[in-house]
Write a protein that holds these residues in place. Structure first.
Motif, PDB file in Angstrom:
ATOM      1  N   ALA A  13     -35.932 -26.810  23.407  1.00 22.43           N
ATOM      2  CA  ALA A  13     -35.984 -26.712  24.859  1.00 22.43           C
ATOM      3  C   ALA A  13     -34.896 -25.804  25.420  1.00 22.43           C
ATOM      4  O   ALA A  13     -35.090 -25.174  26.463  1.00 22.43           O
ATOM      5  N   LEU A  14     -33.763 -25.722  24.731  1.00 25.78           N
ATOM      6  CA  LEU A  14     -32.605 -25.001  25.280  1.00 25.78           C
ATOM      7  C   LEU A  14     -32.452 -23.577  24.770  1.00 25.78           C
ATOM      8  O   LEU A  14     -31.731 -22.775  25.370  1.00 25.78           O
ATOM      9  N   ASP A  16     -33.982 -20.803  24.750  1.00 25.42           N
ATOM     10  CA  ASP A  16     -34.293 -19.602  25.530  1.00 25.42           C
ATOM     11  C   ASP A  16     -33.292 -19.354  26.647  1.00 25.42           C
ATOM     12  O   ASP A  16     -33.245 -18.251  27.197  1.00 25.42           O
ATOM     13  N   GLU A  17     -32.491 -20.359  26.998  1.00 30.26           N
ATOM     14  CA  GLU A  17     -31.539 -20.210  28.095  1.00 30.26           C
ATOM     15  C   GLU A  17     -30.093 -20.243  27.627  1.00 30.26           C
ATOM     16  O   GLU A  17     -29.221 -19.643  28.241  1.00 30.26           O
ATOM     17  N   GLY A 111     -42.036 -32.049  25.987  1.00 28.30           N
ATOM     18  CA  GLY A 111     -41.442 -31.809  27.299  1.00 28.30           C
ATOM     19  C   GLY A 111     -41.772 -32.876  28.316  1.00 28.30           C
ATOM     20  O   GLY A 111     -41.739 -32.614  29.523  1.00 28.30           O
ATOM     21  N   ARG A 133     -29.273 -30.934  33.856  1.00 29.70           N
ATOM     22  CA  ARG A 133     -29.927 -29.637  33.650  1.00 29.70           C
ATOM     23  C   ARG A 133     -30.490 -29.530  32.242  1.00 29.70           C
ATOM     24  O   ARG A 133     -31.603 -29.037  32.029  1.00 29.70           O
ATOM     25  N   ILE A 134     -29.734 -30.019  31.268  1.00 30.24           N
ATOM     26  CA  ILE A 134     -30.198 -29.982  29.873  1.00 30.24           C
ATOM     27  C   ILE A 134     -31.443 -30.838  29.695  1.00 30.24           C
ATOM     28  O   ILE A 134     -32.461 -30.378  29.168  1.00 30.24           O
ATOM     29  N   ARG A 136     -33.537 -32.092  31.871  1.00 30.52           N
ATOM     30  CA  ARG A 136     -34.728 -31.705  32.649  1.00 30.52           C
ATOM     31  C   ARG A 136     -35.601 -30.731  31.867  1.00 30.52           C
ATOM     32  O   ARG A 136     -36.797 -30.620  32.133  1.00 30.52           O
ATOM     33  N   LYS A 137     -35.006 -30.039  30.915  1.00 29.73           N
ATOM     34  CA  LYS A 137     -35.788 -29.159  30.044  1.00 29.73           C
ATOM     35  C   LYS A 137     -36.728 -29.969  29.149  1.00 29.73           C
ATOM     36  O   LYS A 137     -37.687 -29.427  28.592  1.00 29.73           O
TER      37      LYS A 137
END
Length: 262
Positions: A13-14, A16-17, A111, A133-134, A136-137
């Motif tokens: 989930a993380l 890509d950012e 997700g 923020r983490i 919510r992915k």
């Protein structure tokens, strides 16, 4: 730290950012992290030194192996997803880190996790926002007082397994009544989805929706009567309570082991 099912879902989930590193003890885990597209290493110390945020996603019984890493965690945000392990214990063992506790569930793999977050005394508001923020992915996030985390572990962490058991039981009942398994399963999943939507969109209590379906002398009350006779509802209540008690026991056991080691 620990790329199991939840850890791998977080990495996926993380990636890509953020720049993400996944650690593991086996070659199989390292290969899984690489397939996700994250940096993979068996060197926990190196990973902690270069990371700004450290997520503890190992089994609670492996927490003791991470205690020597405390010297690498000074000034860092540490997010724990270890069942039953309290922030106060983590703050005691990692005194120079800032601690946030989280409880996601296996639905993170698509997700659709429900994640509860509670902050330790060392955490700042900005740390909680980073944790939100983490996660919510991975799905939905709720801030909660830590005193709720053991029942949340039972309800949310264990919930997908309990619901799957209920679905399987209903499926077998339909097959016993003469339905083809494939048709029953497809319809049952849509039934679950529709029932949740009805509750969400109408704001009804589950008992109200039940009463709308239950007519005098009808099929629904016949089925509910059997459930009551078999104490199905009581069994589910005790399942949640038992899982919550077990989460608390695991936390207390881990604390005793860590104290014995230190």
């Amino acid at each position: 730290m620990g790329a199991g099912k939840i850890g791998t879902a977080i990495l996926r989930a993380l990636k890509d950012e953020w720049n993400v590193i996944g650690t593991g003890r086996s070659d199989e885990t390292i290969e899984r992290v690489r397939r996700v597209g994250a940096i993979a290493t068996k060197d926990n110390s190196m990973a902690c030194r270069i990371a700004d945020v450290v997520i503890l996603s190992v089994k609670p019984s492996h927490l003791r192996d991470l205690l020597p890493l405390s010297r690498h965690l000074e000034g860092k945000l540490v997010i724990s997803v270890l069942a039953g392990v309290r922030t106060s214990m983590l703050e005691s063992e990692f005194p120079k880190a800032r601690i946030v506790r989280a409880m996601p569930n296996i639905n993170a793999i698509i997700g659709a996790s429900v994640t509860a977050i509670s902050a330790g005394r060392s955490a700042r508001e900005s740390d909680i926002e980073v944790a939100e923020r983490i996660f919510r992915k991975l799905g939905y996030v709720f801030r909660v007082p830590e005193e709720y985390m053991d029942p949340i572990t039972a309800l949310i962490g264990s919930g997908p397994a309990l619901i799957s058991e209920i679905i399987d039981a209903m499926l077998l009942g339909a097959v016993a009544a003469g339905m083809p398994r494939e048709l029953a399963y497809e319809m049952l999943l849509k039934l679950m989805e529709g029932t949740v939507r009805a509750l969400e969109e109408t704001g009804m209590h589950p008992a109200q929706l039940r009463d709308l379906v239950t007519t005098p002398g009808g099929t629904t009350i016949a089925g509910i009567s059997v459930m009551e006779e078999m104490r199905v509802k009581s069994g589910i209540i005790y399942a949640i309570k038992g899982a919550s008690d077990r989460a608390k026991e695991l936390g207390m056991h881990m604390e005793s082991l860590v104290l014995a080691q230190t």
